[in-house]
Design an enzyme around this catalytic site. Structure first.
Site, PDB file in Angstrom:
ATOM      1  N   CYS A  92       0.863  -1.185   0.000  1.00 31.39           N
ATOM      2  CA  CYS A  92       0.000   0.000   0.000  1.00 31.39           C
ATOM      3  C   CYS A  92       0.897   1.230   0.000  1.00 31.39           C
ATOM      4  O   CYS A  92       2.076   1.149  -0.385  1.00 31.39           O
ATOM      5  CB  CYS A  92      -0.984  -0.017   1.168  1.00 31.39           C
ATOM      6  SG  CYS A  92      -0.237  -0.011   2.814  1.00 31.39           S
ATOM      7  N   ASN A 105       2.298   1.394   4.319  1.00 27.34           N
ATOM      8  CA  ASN A 105       2.594   0.103   4.986  1.00 27.34           C
ATOM      9  C   ASN A 105       2.290   0.175   6.490  1.00 27.34           C
ATOM     10  O   ASN A 105       2.973  -0.465   7.288  1.00 27.34           O
ATOM     11  CB  ASN A 105       4.042  -0.353   4.742  1.00 27.34           C
ATOM     12  CG  ASN A 105       4.324  -1.807   5.147  1.00 27.34           C
ATOM     13  OD1 ASN A 105       5.442  -2.140   5.515  1.00 27.34           O
ATOM     14  ND2 ASN A 105       3.346  -2.683   5.085  1.00 27.34           N
ATOM     15  N   CYS A 131      -1.467   0.835   7.377  1.00 26.30           N
ATOM     16  CA  CYS A 131      -2.915   0.583   7.526  1.00 26.30           C
ATOM     17  C   CYS A 131      -3.361  -0.673   6.786  1.00 26.30           C
ATOM     18  O   CYS A 131      -3.724  -1.675   7.403  1.00 26.30           O
ATOM     19  CB  CYS A 131      -3.722   1.782   7.021  1.00 26.30           C
ATOM     20  SG  CYS A 131      -3.424   3.309   7.929  1.00 26.30           S
ATOM     21  N   ARG A 132      -3.361  -0.645   5.444  1.00 23.63           N
ATOM     22  CA  ARG A 132      -3.969  -1.732   4.664  1.00 23.63           C
ATOM     23  C   ARG A 132      -3.066  -2.938   4.474  1.00 23.63           C
ATOM     24  O   ARG A 132      -3.496  -4.083   4.722  1.00 23.63           O
ATOM     25  CB  ARG A 132      -4.408  -1.191   3.285  1.00 23.63           C
ATOM     26  CG  ARG A 132      -5.539  -0.198   3.353  1.00 23.63           C
ATOM     27  CD  ARG A 132      -5.707   0.564   2.063  1.00 23.63           C
ATOM     28  NE  ARG A 132      -4.546   1.426   1.795  1.00 23.63           N
ATOM     29  CZ  ARG A 132      -4.346   2.111   0.692  1.00 23.63           C
ATOM     30  NH1 ARG A 132      -5.223   2.029  -0.298  1.00 23.63           N
ATOM     31  NH2 ARG A 132      -3.286   2.880   0.554  1.00 23.63           N
ATOM     32  N   SER A 133      -1.830  -2.717   3.996  1.00 20.46           N
ATOM     33  CA  SER A 133      -1.017  -3.906   3.664  1.00 20.46           C
ATOM     34  C   SER A 133      -0.584  -4.717   4.895  1.00 20.46           C
ATOM     35  O   SER A 133      -0.476  -5.947   4.785  1.00 20.46           O
ATOM     36  CB  SER A 133       0.172  -3.550   2.765  1.00 20.46           C
ATOM     37  OG  SER A 133       1.043  -2.621   3.358  1.00 20.46           O
ATOM     38  N   ASP A 135      -8.481   3.687   1.417  1.00 17.62           N
ATOM     39  CA  ASP A 135      -7.457   4.001   2.409  1.00 17.62           C
ATOM     40  C   ASP A 135      -8.143   4.551   3.658  1.00 17.62           C
ATOM     41  O   ASP A 135      -8.756   5.624   3.605  1.00 17.62           O
ATOM     42  CB  ASP A 135      -6.498   5.043   1.830  1.00 17.62           C
ATOM     43  CG  ASP A 135      -5.275   5.219   2.710  1.00 17.62           C
ATOM     44  OD1 ASP A 135      -5.325   4.825   3.893  1.00 17.62           O
ATOM     45  OD2 ASP A 135      -4.265   5.747   2.215  1.00 17.62           O
TER      46      ASP A 135
END
Ligand code: 4NP
Length: 154
Positions: free
Chosen positions: A8, A11, A13-15, A125
């Site tokens: 993301c 690195n 929040c999402r990934s 996001d």
């Protein structure tokens, strides 16, 4: 041994959630010793940081501990060493493909939502929104990571 890098922007929040959730699915199917799983960001602002407090919170709520992860930035060599480089959104995907050596690299560079039938191909996001955004992202990643594992094992 398939290797998978989730990517993301930051690195945090999402990934990191994708990494933890995908690892959970892999372990549940008894495939843990057959996979290398990691995550990275296209940006360098949060290098060395643990996942965002709300990513850690939603993971913990669902029984996953992602607190030992530390953010790192993607490097061109990742496109040589990973079989799959899995972007969270279209911007991440474009930025990965702009890395030196991306043209003709061995890695398959995809967006995670390319393999599920969602209207949007972008994992939203949650960084600039409220806590609810992290719960919604968790649910989306959980479904997509299970489908992606089916895809890799096909
Ligand atoms: P991520 O979210 O890409 O899912 O980790 C973000 C994290 C940090 C920033 C933006 C998005 N930031 O601007 O610092």
């Amino acid at each position: 041994m398939p290797s998978v890098l989730f990517v993301c922007l930051g690195n945090i929040c999402r990934s990191p959630l994708a990494e933890g959730i995908f690892r959970h699915h892999v372990e549940r199917r008894g495939l843990a010793d057959r996979f290398v799983i990691d995550s990275a960001g296209t940006g360098d602002w949060h290098v060395g940081s643990p996942p965002h407090i709300e990513s850690r919170r939603v993971a913990r709520d669902r029984g996953l501990d992602i607190s030992s992860q530390r953010a790192r930035q993607i490097v061109p060599d990742d496109l040589k060493t990973f079989d799959w480089v899995v972007a969270m959104d279209t911007t991440n995907h474009r930025d990965i493909l702009a890395l030196p050596g991306a043209g003709g690299c061995p890695a398959r560079v995809i967006r995670l939502l390319d393999i599920v039938s969602h209207a949007s191909k972008d994992v939203p996001d949650p960084y600039f929104g409220g806590a609810d955004g992290f719960d919604a992202v968790y649910d989306l990643l959980d479904e997509a990571c299970a489908a992606f594992l089916d895809h890799v094992m096909d």
